[in-house]
Design a protein around this motif. Structure first.
Motif, PDB file in Angstrom:
ATOM      1  N   MET A  10      50.372  31.008  38.944  1.00 61.44           N
ATOM      2  CA  MET A  10      50.389  31.650  40.258  1.00 61.44           C
ATOM      3  C   MET A  10      51.726  31.298  40.905  1.00 61.44           C
ATOM      4  O   MET A  10      52.137  30.140  40.924  1.00 61.44           O
ATOM      5  CB  MET A  10      49.246  31.170  41.144  1.00 61.44           C
ATOM      6  N   ILE A  11      52.390  32.325  41.433  1.00 64.68           N
ATOM      7  CA  ILE A  11      53.703  32.160  42.046  1.00 64.68           C
ATOM      8  C   ILE A  11      53.573  32.411  43.545  1.00 64.68           C
ATOM      9  O   ILE A  11      52.937  33.379  43.969  1.00 64.68           O
ATOM     10  CB  ILE A  11      54.716  33.169  41.458  1.00 64.68           C
ATOM     11  N   GLN A  12      54.188  31.537  44.336  1.00 62.67           N
ATOM     12  CA  GLN A  12      54.215  31.719  45.785  1.00 62.67           C
ATOM     13  C   GLN A  12      55.600  31.314  46.280  1.00 62.67           C
ATOM     14  O   GLN A  12      56.061  30.210  45.981  1.00 62.67           O
ATOM     15  CB  GLN A  12      53.136  30.868  46.439  1.00 62.67           C
ATOM     16  N   ASP A  13      56.265  32.208  46.983  1.00 59.89           N
ATOM     17  CA  ASP A  13      57.625  31.976  47.470  1.00 59.89           C
ATOM     18  C   ASP A  13      58.567  31.578  46.341  1.00 59.89           C
ATOM     19  O   ASP A  13      59.419  30.701  46.487  1.00 59.89           O
ATOM     20  CB  ASP A  13      57.642  30.911  48.570  1.00 59.89           C
ATOM     21  N   GLY A  14      58.388  32.197  45.165  1.00 62.38           N
ATOM     22  CA  GLY A  14      59.241  31.943  44.023  1.00 62.38           C
ATOM     23  C   GLY A  14      58.962  30.662  43.261  1.00 62.38           C
ATOM     24  O   GLY A  14      59.650  30.341  42.303  1.00 62.38           O
ATOM     25  N   GLU A  15      57.957  29.902  43.677  1.00 56.44           N
ATOM     26  CA  GLU A  15      57.621  28.626  43.047  1.00 56.44           C
ATOM     27  C   GLU A  15      56.239  28.686  42.402  1.00 56.44           C
ATOM     28  O   GLU A  15      55.333  29.332  42.915  1.00 56.44           O
ATOM     29  CB  GLU A  15      57.623  27.497  44.086  1.00 56.44           C
ATOM     30  N   VAL A  16      56.083  27.983  41.294  1.00 56.78           N
ATOM     31  CA  VAL A  16      54.778  27.881  40.634  1.00 56.78           C
ATOM     32  C   VAL A  16      53.898  26.962  41.469  1.00 56.78           C
ATOM     33  O   VAL A  16      54.266  25.824  41.753  1.00 56.78           O
ATOM     34  CB  VAL A  16      54.920  27.316  39.210  1.00 56.78           C
ATOM     35  N   VAL A  17      52.735  27.464  41.892  1.00 52.60           N
ATOM     36  CA  VAL A  17      51.818  26.649  42.694  1.00 52.60           C
ATOM     37  C   VAL A  17      50.582  26.229  41.909  1.00 52.60           C
ATOM     38  O   VAL A  17      49.915  25.268  42.285  1.00 52.60           O
ATOM     39  CB  VAL A  17      51.393  27.355  44.008  1.00 52.60           C
ATOM     40  N   LYS A  18      50.274  26.968  40.822  1.00 58.79           N
ATOM     41  CA  LYS A  18      49.120  26.597  40.008  1.00 58.79           C
ATOM     42  C   LYS A  18      49.260  27.218  38.627  1.00 58.79           C
ATOM     43  O   LYS A  18      49.712  28.351  38.494  1.00 58.79           O
ATOM     44  CB  LYS A  18      47.817  27.069  40.659  1.00 58.79           C
ATOM     45  N   LYS A  19      48.862  26.462  37.599  1.00 59.57           N
ATOM     46  CA  LYS A  19      48.884  26.959  36.229  1.00 59.57           C
ATOM     47  C   LYS A  19      47.449  27.201  35.778  1.00 59.57           C
ATOM     48  O   LYS A  19      46.586  26.367  36.007  1.00 59.57           O
ATOM     49  CB  LYS A  19      49.579  25.957  35.317  1.00 59.57           C
ATOM     50  N   TYR A  20      47.216  28.351  35.141  1.00 58.47           N
ATOM     51  CA  TYR A  20      45.871  28.741  34.750  1.00 58.47           C
ATOM     52  C   TYR A  20      45.649  28.800  33.249  1.00 58.47           C
ATOM     53  O   TYR A  20      44.528  28.764  32.804  1.00 58.47           O
ATOM     54  CB  TYR A  20      45.530  30.122  35.316  1.00 58.47           C
ATOM     55  N   GLY A  21      46.656  28.952  32.447  1.00 53.40           N
ATOM     56  CA  GLY A  21      46.439  29.203  31.025  1.00 53.40           C
ATOM     57  C   GLY A  21      46.140  30.671  30.818  1.00 53.40           C
ATOM     58  O   GLY A  21      46.886  31.528  31.273  1.00 53.40           O
ATOM     59  N   LYS A  22      45.018  30.996  30.176  1.00 49.38           N
ATOM     60  CA  LYS A  22      44.657  32.399  29.907  1.00 49.38           C
ATOM     61  C   LYS A  22      43.738  32.914  31.009  1.00 49.38           C
ATOM     62  O   LYS A  22      42.745  32.264  31.335  1.00 49.38           O
ATOM     63  CB  LYS A  22      43.956  32.505  28.561  1.00 49.38           C
ATOM     64  N   ILE A  23      44.093  34.071  31.584  1.00 52.20           N
ATOM     65  CA  ILE A  23      43.271  34.666  32.639  1.00 52.20           C
ATOM     66  C   ILE A  23      43.134  36.171  32.430  1.00 52.20           C
ATOM     67  O   ILE A  23      43.949  36.786  31.749  1.00 52.20           O
ATOM     68  CB  ILE A  23      43.829  34.409  34.060  1.00 52.20           C
ATOM     69  N   VAL A  24      42.111  36.729  33.041  1.00 51.72           N
ATOM     70  CA  VAL A  24      41.915  38.170  33.111  1.00 51.72           C
ATOM     71  C   VAL A  24      42.027  38.565  34.576  1.00 51.72           C
ATOM     72  O   VAL A  24      41.385  37.967  35.442  1.00 51.72           O
ATOM     73  CB  VAL A  24      40.522  38.588  32.570  1.00 51.72           C
ATOM     74  N   ILE A  25      42.869  39.548  34.847  1.00 49.99           N
ATOM     75  CA  ILE A  25      43.037  40.061  36.212  1.00 49.99           C
ATOM     76  C   ILE A  25      42.410  41.441  36.258  1.00 49.99           C
ATOM     77  O   ILE A  25      42.759  42.321  35.460  1.00 49.99           O
ATOM     78  CB  ILE A  25      44.524  40.135  36.595  1.00 49.99           C
ATOM     79  N   ARG A  26      41.498  41.620  37.176  1.00 47.26           N
ATOM     80  CA  ARG A  26      40.800  42.903  37.302  1.00 47.26           C
ATOM     81  C   ARG A  26      41.774  43.984  37.785  1.00 47.26           C
ATOM     82  O   ARG A  26      42.521  43.796  38.743  1.00 47.26           O
ATOM     83  CB  ARG A  26      39.637  42.746  38.272  1.00 47.26           C
ATOM     84  N   GLY A  27      41.749  45.121  37.126  1.00 47.53           N
ATOM     85  CA  GLY A  27      42.718  46.182  37.367  1.00 47.53           C
ATOM     86  C   GLY A  27      42.749  46.739  38.773  1.00 47.53           C
ATOM     87  O   GLY A  27      43.806  47.170  39.244  1.00 47.53           O
ATOM     88  N   ASP A  28      41.632  46.743  39.481  1.00 46.40           N
ATOM     89  CA  ASP A  28      41.653  47.325  40.831  1.00 46.40           C
ATOM     90  C   ASP A  28      42.381  46.438  41.836  1.00 46.40           C
ATOM     91  O   ASP A  28      42.586  46.842  42.979  1.00 46.40           O
ATOM     92  CB  ASP A  28      40.252  47.683  41.313  1.00 46.40           C
ATOM     93  N   ASN A  29      42.813  45.239  41.417  1.00 52.93           N
ATOM     94  CA  ASN A  29      43.604  44.364  42.284  1.00 52.93           C
ATOM     95  C   ASN A  29      45.102  44.476  42.027  1.00 52.93           C
ATOM     96  O   ASN A  29      45.905  43.933  42.777  1.00 52.93           O
ATOM     97  CB  ASN A  29      43.193  42.894  42.080  1.00 52.93           C
ATOM     98  N   VAL A  30      45.508  45.178  40.963  1.00 56.58           N
ATOM     99  CA  VAL A  30      46.912  45.228  40.553  1.00 56.58           C
ATOM    100  C   VAL A  30      47.677  46.267  41.366  1.00 56.58           C
ATOM    101  O   VAL A  30      47.283  47.425  41.442  1.00 56.58           O
ATOM    102  CB  VAL A  30      47.023  45.547  39.050  1.00 56.58           C
ATOM    103  N   LEU A  31      48.796  45.821  41.962  1.00 57.39           N
ATOM    104  CA  LEU A  31      49.704  46.738  42.646  1.00 57.39           C
ATOM    105  C   LEU A  31      50.892  47.096  41.773  1.00 57.39           C
ATOM    106  O   LEU A  31      51.361  48.227  41.786  1.00 57.39           O
ATOM    107  CB  LEU A  31      50.226  46.119  43.949  1.00 57.39           C
ATOM    108  N   ALA A  32      51.414  46.108  41.011  1.00 51.21           N
ATOM    109  CA  ALA A  32      52.592  46.352  40.185  1.00 51.21           C
ATOM    110  C   ALA A  32      52.625  45.377  39.018  1.00 51.21           C
ATOM    111  O   ALA A  32      52.121  44.257  39.121  1.00 51.21           O
ATOM    112  CB  ALA A  32      53.859  46.192  41.015  1.00 51.21           C
ATOM    113  N   ILE A  33      53.232  45.836  37.931  1.00 48.72           N
ATOM    114  CA  ILE A  33      53.476  44.996  36.760  1.00 48.72           C
ATOM    115  C   ILE A  33      54.947  45.178  36.413  1.00 48.72           C
ATOM    116  O   ILE A  33      55.412  46.297  36.247  1.00 48.72           O
ATOM    117  CB  ILE A  33      52.610  45.413  35.563  1.00 48.72           C
ATOM    118  N   SER A  34      55.659  44.056  36.309  1.00 44.41           N
ATOM    119  CA  SER A  34      57.090  44.114  36.061  1.00 44.41           C
ATOM    120  C   SER A  34      57.474  43.160  34.946  1.00 44.41           C
ATOM    121  O   SER A  34      57.000  42.029  34.903  1.00 44.41           O
ATOM    122  CB  SER A  34      57.843  43.731  37.340  1.00 44.41           C
TER     123      SER A  34
END
Length: 78
Positions: free
Chosen positions: A47-71
């Protein structure tokens, strides 16, 4: 011929991406899977906040209806 969104995402498989979610959340990790609903599977997710890593998760699934952009994430760029 115009590119289709899923074709662009498919080319990012096994590469680092930045996923921007609703409410301003951002995750960075290696894209290892997706589906037609844009449900995203990231390995080594952070998880990135203000350009800094704030938490590491390993493997995650992100539900598509929450996605605004993928870069794609370039090597050496944070």
């Amino acid at each position: 011929m115009a590119e289709r969104p899923l074709d662009v995402i498919h080319r990012s498989l096994d590469k680092d991406v930045l996923v921007i979610l609703k409410k301003g959340f951002e995750f960075r990790g290696k894209l290892i899977g997706y589906d037609i609903h844009l449900n995203i599977v990231l390995a080594g997710a952070e998880m990135i906040q203000d350009g800094e890593v704030v938490k590491k998760y390993g493997k995650i699934v992100i539900r598509g209806d929450n996605v605004l952009a993928i870069s794609p994430v370039d090597v050496g760029v944070e």
